[in-house]
Design an enzyme around this catalytic site. Structure first.
Site, PDB file in Angstrom:
ATOM      1  N   GLU A 237       1.006  -1.221   0.088  1.00  4.85           N
ATOM      2  CA  GLU A 237       0.191   0.004   0.019  1.00  4.85           C
ATOM      3  C   GLU A 237       0.820   1.188  -0.153  1.00  4.85           C
ATOM      4  O   GLU A 237       0.593   2.279  -0.408  1.00  4.85           O
ATOM      5  CB  GLU A 237      -0.918   0.059   1.172  1.00  4.85           C
ATOM      6  CG  GLU A 237      -2.153  -0.968   1.035  1.00  4.85           C
ATOM      7  CD  GLU A 237      -2.798  -1.675   2.197  1.00  4.85           C
ATOM      8  OE1 GLU A 237      -2.489  -1.197   3.274  1.00  4.85           O
ATOM      9  OE2 GLU A 237      -3.435  -2.697   2.161  1.00  4.85           O
TER      10      GLU A 237
ATOM     11  N   SER B  69      -4.522 -11.998   3.107  1.00  6.35           N
ATOM     12  CA  SER B  69      -5.862 -12.841   3.406  1.00  6.35           C
ATOM     13  C   SER B  69      -5.944 -14.011   4.361  1.00  6.35           C
ATOM     14  O   SER B  69      -6.535 -15.029   4.130  1.00  6.35           O
ATOM     15  CB  SER B  69      -6.755 -13.095   2.201  1.00  6.35           C
ATOM     16  OG  SER B  69      -7.077 -11.867   1.401  1.00  6.35           O
TER      17      SER B  69
ATOM     18  N   GLY C 271      -6.258  -8.068   1.442  1.00  9.50           N
ATOM     19  CA  GLY C 271      -7.466  -7.440   1.601  1.00  9.50           C
ATOM     20  C   GLY C 271      -8.283  -8.019   0.366  1.00  9.50           C
ATOM     21  O   GLY C 271      -9.421  -7.379   0.531  1.00  9.50           O
TER      22      GLY C 271
HETATM   23  C1  PEP Z   1      -1.500  -6.971   4.766  1.00  5.24           C
HETATM   24  O1  PEP Z   1      -1.929  -5.753   4.401  1.00  5.24           O
HETATM   25  O2  PEP Z   1      -0.313  -6.922   5.136  1.00  5.24           O
HETATM   26  C2  PEP Z   1      -2.350  -7.899   4.816  1.00  5.24           C
HETATM   27  C3  PEP Z   1      -1.859  -9.183   4.648  1.00  5.24           C
HETATM   28  O3  PEP Z   1      -3.508  -7.802   4.697  1.00  5.24           O
HETATM   29  P1  PEP Z   1      -4.711  -8.886   4.638  1.00  5.24           P
HETATM   30  O4  PEP Z   1      -4.526  -9.808   5.755  1.00  5.24           O
HETATM   31  O5  PEP Z   1      -6.035  -8.071   4.983  1.00  5.24           O
HETATM   32  O6  PEP Z   1      -4.900  -9.549   3.260  1.00  5.24           O
END
Ligand code: PEP
Length: 245
Positions: A96, A209, A172
């Site tokens: 991000e 996830s 995500g």
């Molecule tokens: C992250 O942003 O580091 C991440 C793994 O998010 P999520 O578990 O929501 O996929």
């Protein structure tokens, strides 16, 4: 022996009442776990999270750092501030940060250098996008991300250099890499760390996830040393299952 790390990245989530409720419900879950537990709240909540997690086997981390000690850098949080708050681990290069905030490799390299100079635990994120995977260039992408960030110059102890393999298409999205896909990428990262940098015992986490329903399948692989978790770390009920998977 590489100790498993279960790390939470709360991103821009969890307000005061939610942080308080989280730790009240989480209780001694990390004390009862044999894993290393790390939680990265948003900057303003670091002191509260530190106070509520004291003596509970939880390390509080930052989600980023600006690579300067202090100074005229409006909007940024630098090294002296993290030290002042007792932060010992920092996530660098999250997708991000790379994607939404356009963080280039040279800034990431500066951050890695800064984290090393300050003796912090580096949690360095790498991962390919879906088009990169579909085009079969995911290994090249990872190699480039690692080499450009490390600049041939790793100085921290192996237990303070952790790589998080986070395929962008799995973050995500609810789509998780299969244990086989993750294992293949982890083995590749392990090889680079060993052959190029001489680091055999750095931990390599999977992120994307991860949830209570899929953590066991992922962790069964010997090259997967833990998880970096976003969405499923926000609520204590789910994160406590992850730390004691
Ligand atoms: C992250 O942003 O580091 C991440 C793994 O998010 P999520 O578990 O929501 O996929």
């Amino acid at each position: 022996m590489r100790r498993t790390i279960i790390a939470a990245n709360w991103k821009m989530n969890n307000l005061t009442s939610e942080v308080i409720n989280f730790f009240a419900e989480f209780g001694d879950a990390a004390l009862n776990s044999e894993n290393e537990v790390i939680i990265a709240p948003a900057y303003p909540y670091i002191p509260l999270a530190s106070a509520l997690s004291k003596n509970k086997n939880i390390e509080i981390a930052a989600q980023d750092v600006y690579p300067k000690a202090e100074g005229a850098f409006t909007g940024m949080v630098g090294g002296k501030m993290l030290a002042d708050l007792g932060v010992k681990a920092v996530i660098i290069g999250h997708s991000e940060r790379r994607r939404i905030f356009g963080e280039p490799n040279d800034l990431i390299r500066e951050k890695v250098k800064f984290v090393q100079e300050n003796g912090l635990h580096l949690i360095f994120c790498v991962g390919e996008t879906l088009p990169e995977r579909e085009n079969g260039v995911m290994f090249d992408v990872l190699k480039e991300q690692i080499h450009s960030a490390f600049d041939d110059n790793l100085t921290l102890a192996p237990e303070k250099i952790t790589i998080a393999y986070e395929p962008v298409w799995a973050i995500g999205t609810g789509v998780t890499a299969t244990p086989e896909q993750a294992a293949e990428m982890h083995a590749f990262i392990r090889k680079i760390m060993k052959e190029k940098y001489g680091y055999e015992d750095s931990r390599i986490l999977y992120g994307g996830s991860v949830k209570p329903e899929n953590i066991q399948g992922l962790m069964a692989n010997e090259d997967i040393d833990g998880a970096l978790v976003g969405g499923a770390s926000l609520k204590a009920s789910s994160f406590m299952k992850l730390v004691n998977f």
